[in-house]
Design a protein around this motif. Sequence first.
Motif, mmCIF file in Angstrom:
data_model
loop_
_atom_site.group_PDB
_atom_site.id
_atom_site.type_symbol
_atom_site.label_atom_id
_atom_site.label_comp_id
_atom_site.label_asym_id
_atom_site.label_seq_id
_atom_site.Cartn_x
_atom_site.Cartn_y
_atom_site.Cartn_z
ATOM 1 N N LYS A 1 0.833 -1.197 0.000
ATOM 2 C CA LYS A 1 0.000 0.000 0.000
ATOM 3 C C LYS A 1 0.863 1.241 0.000
ATOM 4 O O LYS A 1 1.840 1.354 0.718
ATOM 5 C CB LYS A 1 -0.910 0.021 1.227
ATOM 6 C CG LYS A 1 -1.797 1.246 1.259
ATOM 7 C CD LYS A 1 -2.865 1.088 2.294
ATOM 8 C CE LYS A 1 -3.745 2.329 2.343
ATOM 9 N NZ LYS A 1 -4.869 2.182 3.216
ATOM 10 N N GLU B 1 1.003 3.585 9.321
ATOM 11 C CA GLU B 1 -0.395 3.168 9.294
ATOM 12 C C GLU B 1 -0.501 1.758 9.877
ATOM 13 O O GLU B 1 0.188 0.838 9.433
ATOM 14 C CB GLU B 1 -0.917 3.190 7.857
ATOM 15 C CG GLU B 1 -2.416 2.969 7.754
ATOM 16 C CD GLU B 1 -2.950 3.289 6.354
ATOM 17 O OE1 GLU B 1 -4.147 3.025 6.118
ATOM 18 O OE2 GLU B 1 -2.168 3.787 5.532
ATOM 19 N N ILE C 1 -3.488 -1.069 10.873
ATOM 20 C CA ILE C 1 -4.918 -1.330 10.685
ATOM 21 C C ILE C 1 -5.226 -2.791 11.007
ATOM 22 O O ILE C 1 -4.374 -3.555 11.444
ATOM 23 C CB ILE C 1 -5.357 -0.998 9.238
ATOM 24 C CG1 ILE C 1 -4.724 -1.972 8.239
ATOM 25 C CG2 ILE C 1 -5.002 0.439 8.872
ATOM 26 C CD1 ILE C 1 -5.323 -1.883 6.850
ATOM 27 N N ASP C 2 -6.497 -3.165 10.732
ATOM 28 C CA ASP C 2 -6.985 -4.532 10.927
ATOM 29 C C ASP C 2 -6.777 -4.959 12.377
ATOM 30 O O ASP C 2 -7.124 -4.221 13.295
ATOM 31 C CB ASP C 2 -6.309 -5.499 9.945
ATOM 32 C CG ASP C 2 -6.561 -5.133 8.491
ATOM 33 O OD1 ASP C 2 -7.611 -4.513 8.225
ATOM 34 O OD2 ASP C 2 -5.725 -5.437 7.639
ATOM 35 N N SER D 1 -0.578 -4.433 8.728
ATOM 36 C CA SER D 1 -1.971 -4.861 8.535
ATOM 37 C C SER D 1 -2.131 -6.332 8.905
ATOM 38 O O SER D 1 -1.194 -6.997 9.336
ATOM 39 C CB SER D 1 -2.386 -4.635 7.073
ATOM 40 O OG SER D 1 -1.580 -5.425 6.196
ATOM 41 N N SER E 1 6.052 -2.724 4.130
ATOM 42 C CA SER E 1 4.789 -3.370 4.484
ATOM 43 C C SER E 1 5.034 -4.589 5.365
ATOM 44 O O SER E 1 5.933 -5.389 5.100
ATOM 45 C CB SER E 1 4.053 -3.804 3.211
ATOM 46 O OG SER E 1 2.910 -4.567 3.525
ATOM 47 N N SER F 1 2.547 -7.626 6.937
ATOM 48 C CA SER F 1 1.158 -8.081 6.802
ATOM 49 C C SER F 1 1.033 -9.550 7.175
ATOM 50 O O SER F 1 1.996 -10.191 7.607
ATOM 51 C CB SER F 1 0.682 -7.861 5.361
ATOM 52 O OG SER F 1 1.490 -8.604 4.446
#
Length: 543
Positions: free
Chosen positions: A2, A94, A96-97, A114, A134, A136
């Motif tokens: 992202k 950032e 999230i989730d 994430s 990232s 994840s």
Amino acid sequence: MKKTGRGLCVAVLLCCVAPWALAQSRTGTIEGEDGYYFTNDRDRNPTQGGFVSYEADVQEGTDVFIGPNAVILGSSSIQGRARIYGNAVVKDAEVIDRAKVYGDARVIGNVFVSGEAKIYGNAYVHTNEDDELSVSGQAKIYGDAEVTGNVEILDKAKIAGNAVVRGDAVVGGTAIVRGETVVETGEVFEGTLETDATPPEITLQCAWFPEHIEVSVRASEPLEALNVGGQDVLTEAARGPWQVRVTRGSGQVSVVARDASGNEVQLPLPQEPGWTPGEAQLAVSREREVPFACTSAGLELVLVPAGSFTMGSPPDESGRGSAEVQHRVSLSRSVYLARTEVTQGAFEALMGFNPASNKNLALPVESVTWYDAIAFCNALSLRDGLEPAYSLQNLRKNGESISSADVTFHGLDSEGYRLPTEAEWEYACRAGTTAARYGDLDSVAWHAGNSGSSTHAVGLKAANAWGLYDMLGNVWEWCWDGHADYAGDAVDPLGAGPGASHRVYRGGSWNGGARNCRSANRYWYEPGYRYSLLGFRPARSCP
């Protein structure tokens, strides 16, 4: 990966969070940034959260959790069910989730976290001005690891130890990067990259008595040899615990441990109480998954799987009580349960006082009320950045112990620590067995016939099949349930309602006989009751 459009070169942050408060409107300044102190409010129990800069975008409502010592700076975005707690710092990133950033971790720059990813320990995840990073899936970054650059960490990958991942690398699948390894380019999706193994811990726990010292030794990795005071004590339990009784007055005693690679360490065993259990490290060459979690207070938590069992005792069991009517119980949730009873050391460190009558930090805490146990669970939840499972109001105290309070339980889906239900306790105690006990009485329990009229250090008797110690004997253990007769077959029973005048405790004690030290045995008393036979161990529903 992202693209978030953010990219700031940020220096390492050292910050202090202002004292506890409960108003989101309260403002402050950290590292030159203005902001407010977030309120975690799940419609039940508002608690003070950490510092959030005004520039940051933190989702309001019931899902995001910002722990009281966490710091959210710059243009960070925290959304979904993200958890930021401990002393974690997030800046311009950032999260999230259901991702989590905790411990002393720092996540800084154009970083996107994430899924169910976790960044913790002393991990440092950051980017330069033009990079995008990232993390994840179920990836984990922990230890003293550093991840920086145009990097992707995904799937179930683990970055640990002093490992560094940078450049344009991608680490995913089941790959493990640890030790002093550096990964700069290419893709790694399987195997273990390791240049210097993560060392395990050798932990000693001692209890002092007039003529001897009881020593429990645990190792986080397999040992090849273990000698305590000249006694070779290594057993088939490769990681322990090993229990040894050392005669006092015999001069300096040492604990000598050696791993399979021949690395050896020697620890002195002091002859006087007051010593904090020591730790030493051995180098090892292979990874082992640790089958338990650990709280910030040092309590090991064993996973107890969901399942069904027959609760109660058969009519012909010796010592059986009339309240032990057999019935089928199903438990729909797996739970974590403390491997041992809470020690005086753990209780005093968290609560600031020690109510025990037989004082020694290695012994189980006793003389605690049911309310004291509830308060400990809440305090441990807050320390670990979890929403407490209980609300306490209208507290009344007798000295430092809580003698009465209005307690609201937020349910078995609460994420914080709690007392086990009576059914959870018996199911965990049995660990798949159906007899009166999960082992020979003298092997598994301190009772009136072998205790010498005293509590003993936790974890010195044999564990049950699920690795739980002292479920029988040593001290009784408070459960959540209000006392009531069994109502027949049940799913996730909770006992009597919140207005119950008596609370259940289980397991027997150092002062009781064989009748008390049975998996099905039940006792109950007023929740404000304090006695030198009565302690507890916390549980937590599996997230």
